[in-house]
Design an enzyme around this catalytic site. Structure first.
Site, PDB file in Angstrom:
ATOM      1  N   GLU A  41       0.834  -1.217   0.000  1.00 45.44           N
ATOM      2  CA  GLU A  41       0.000   0.000   0.000  1.00 45.44           C
ATOM      3  C   GLU A  41       0.866   1.263   0.000  1.00 45.44           C
ATOM      4  O   GLU A  41       0.520   2.248  -0.648  1.00 45.44           O
ATOM      5  CB  GLU A  41      -0.948   0.010   1.207  1.00 45.44           C
ATOM      6  CG  GLU A  41      -2.073  -1.009   1.110  1.00 45.44           C
ATOM      7  CD  GLU A  41      -2.949  -0.824  -0.127  1.00 45.44           C
ATOM      8  OE1 GLU A  41      -2.992   0.284  -0.688  1.00 45.44           O
ATOM      9  OE2 GLU A  41      -3.580  -1.799  -0.563  1.00 45.44           O
ATOM     10  N   TYR A 124      -5.767   6.429   4.763  1.00 45.91           N
ATOM     11  CA  TYR A 124      -5.974   5.469   3.678  1.00 45.91           C
ATOM     12  C   TYR A 124      -5.269   4.136   3.965  1.00 45.91           C
ATOM     13  O   TYR A 124      -5.884   3.065   3.922  1.00 45.91           O
ATOM     14  CB  TYR A 124      -5.481   6.048   2.345  1.00 45.91           C
ATOM     15  CG  TYR A 124      -5.449   4.996   1.276  1.00 45.91           C
ATOM     16  CD1 TYR A 124      -6.623   4.612   0.641  1.00 45.91           C
ATOM     17  CD2 TYR A 124      -4.270   4.327   0.963  1.00 45.91           C
ATOM     18  CE1 TYR A 124      -6.620   3.604  -0.298  1.00 45.91           C
ATOM     19  CE2 TYR A 124      -4.255   3.312   0.026  1.00 45.91           C
ATOM     20  CZ  TYR A 124      -5.427   2.958  -0.605  1.00 45.91           C
ATOM     21  OH  TYR A 124      -5.421   1.944  -1.512  1.00 45.91           O
ATOM     22  N   ASP A 142      -9.143   6.593  -1.216  1.00 48.29           N
ATOM     23  CA  ASP A 142      -8.144   7.318  -2.005  1.00 48.29           C
ATOM     24  C   ASP A 142      -8.844   7.938  -3.219  1.00 48.29           C
ATOM     25  O   ASP A 142     -10.082   7.938  -3.310  1.00 48.29           O
ATOM     26  CB  ASP A 142      -7.005   6.379  -2.421  1.00 48.29           C
ATOM     27  CG  ASP A 142      -7.469   5.310  -3.406  1.00 48.29           C
ATOM     28  OD1 ASP A 142      -8.699   5.189  -3.620  1.00 48.29           O
ATOM     29  OD2 ASP A 142      -6.615   4.609  -3.960  1.00 48.29           O
TER      30      ASP A 142
END
Ligand code: SF4
Length: 351
Positions: A41, A124, A142
């Protein structure tokens, strides 16, 4: 106007079966281990999936777990990040790895709130790790997700307003399907990446077709609305590619600010003429005796655009204020950010 709750409620029931059929096979989806999901991520922020895959595989090979990352040489971590950009991400990864190893035996916290307290983990990433790895109903909102929701609900408020983003996250979290939280997060990401894309939304093959308000209005490209962007500042720089024998001068950037702590070719602000560049090299004690090439490059950061003029200069001396490295060391040992790495091809031509 359709009821917003009905639109949100349709998301899990339509997306989960669609994802089961259409999910791409990506290396970080082979495991729900928090370390692997977290690294992926962080790498995927501002970076395309295709660009990340190679970096991710190399990173995992070098640092297969949080302990390996915590104990690694920082220069090695930066070298493996070279070219991905936003280098503070790599520094924060290692800072967090060290913190986890020192304070909780290398284990990750299992809620979005606790994850957000770690360096470099924002709302996020915390939502992604908490939902994918720990089945928490925590949204990972996002640009992809904001775009999908703005289109589905034909929401013409700027999605970059914090209040709009917060409202979308809250509405989504209320719809998270128990037992499928991780898959739901990934399905939303997948829809934004593969179907509801910024420029070519494929409404004909979208599982939200029929309930999406933008599609009904044939107006997908009108959404999302965004606040006007600040104009990038243009900065001119001169880059000195000083060559002595088979070695080139490099130096380390300051520990704070843009590209902190990375390596660079010596450079200064402004565009110097050839004569001025030669005088600059003389003043450093490099005894330049010939100009090999003059090149021009542009590099764009988030807020700044560098317009660079580079001079490849042959020199007779190697002043000690620089580190001198041959071509192999430049490519394999030192972490040069893309803004400077783009000059390597010029050095290769000039070898
Ligand atoms: S129908 Fe079109 S605009 Fe709506 S979510 Fe799907 S791809 Fe996006």
């Amino acid at each position: 106007m359709q009821n917003l709750d009905a639109i949100y409620a349709a998301l899990p029931e339509r997306l989960l079966p669609w994802y089961a059929e259409n999910a791409r096979d990506l290396p970080w989806r082979h495991s729900r281990e928090p370390y692997r999901v977290w690294v992926s991520e962080i790498m995927l922020q501002q970076t395309r999936v295709e660009a990340v895959i190679g970096y991710y595989n190399r990173f995992m090979e070098a640092f297969p777990n949080v302990e390996a990352l915590a104990g690694a040489e920082e220069s090695r971590v930066m070298k493996l990040w070279e070219g991905l950009g936003y280098y503070s991400r790599a520094r924060n990864l290692q800072k967090t790895a060290k913190l986890l190893v020192e304070t909780c035996g290398g284990r990750f916290p299992d809620t979005a709130e606790a994850l957000q307290k770690l360096p470099g983990i924002g709302a996020y990433t915390a939502g992604a790790v908490a939902s994918i790895c720990f089945e928490r109903p925590s949204a990972a909102v996002d640009g992809n997700v904001l775009r999908i929701i703005a289109r589905m609900t034909a929401d013409d408020r700027p999605v970059d307003l914090p209040a709009v983003k917060r409202e979308i996250a809250e509405r989504l979290e209320a719809m998270y399907p128990a037992g499928h939280c991780g898959i739901f997060t990934q399905a939303l990401m997948e829809l934004g990446a593969c179907v509801c894309t910024p420029k070519n939304p494929d409404c004909a093959h979208c599982p939200m077709r029929g309930i999406c308000m933008a599609q009904a209005q044939n107006a997908a490209l009108r959404f999302p609305v965004k606040l006007p962007k600040a104009k990038k500042r243009v900065e001119e720089r001169t880059v000195f590619l000083l060559r002595c024998g088979a070695e080139y001068a490099i130096c380390r950037r300051a520990e704070t600010g843009l590209l902190a702590g990375l390596w660079e070719f010596p450079n200064c602000t402004g565009t110097l003429s050839v004569a001025e560049a030669v005088r600059w090299a003389e003043a450093q004690g490099a005894a330049p005796f010939g100009i090999v090439r003059e090149v021009h490059k542009t590099h764009i950061f988030t807020h700044i655009r560098w317009e660079m003029t580079g001079y490849v200069l042959d020199c007779a001396e190697k002043p000690g204020l620089f580190t001198w490295a041959d071509f192999a060391a430049l490519t394999e040992t030192y972490a040069l950010p893309t803004a400077f790495r783009m000059f390597l091809e010029e050095l290769e031509i000039s070898r």
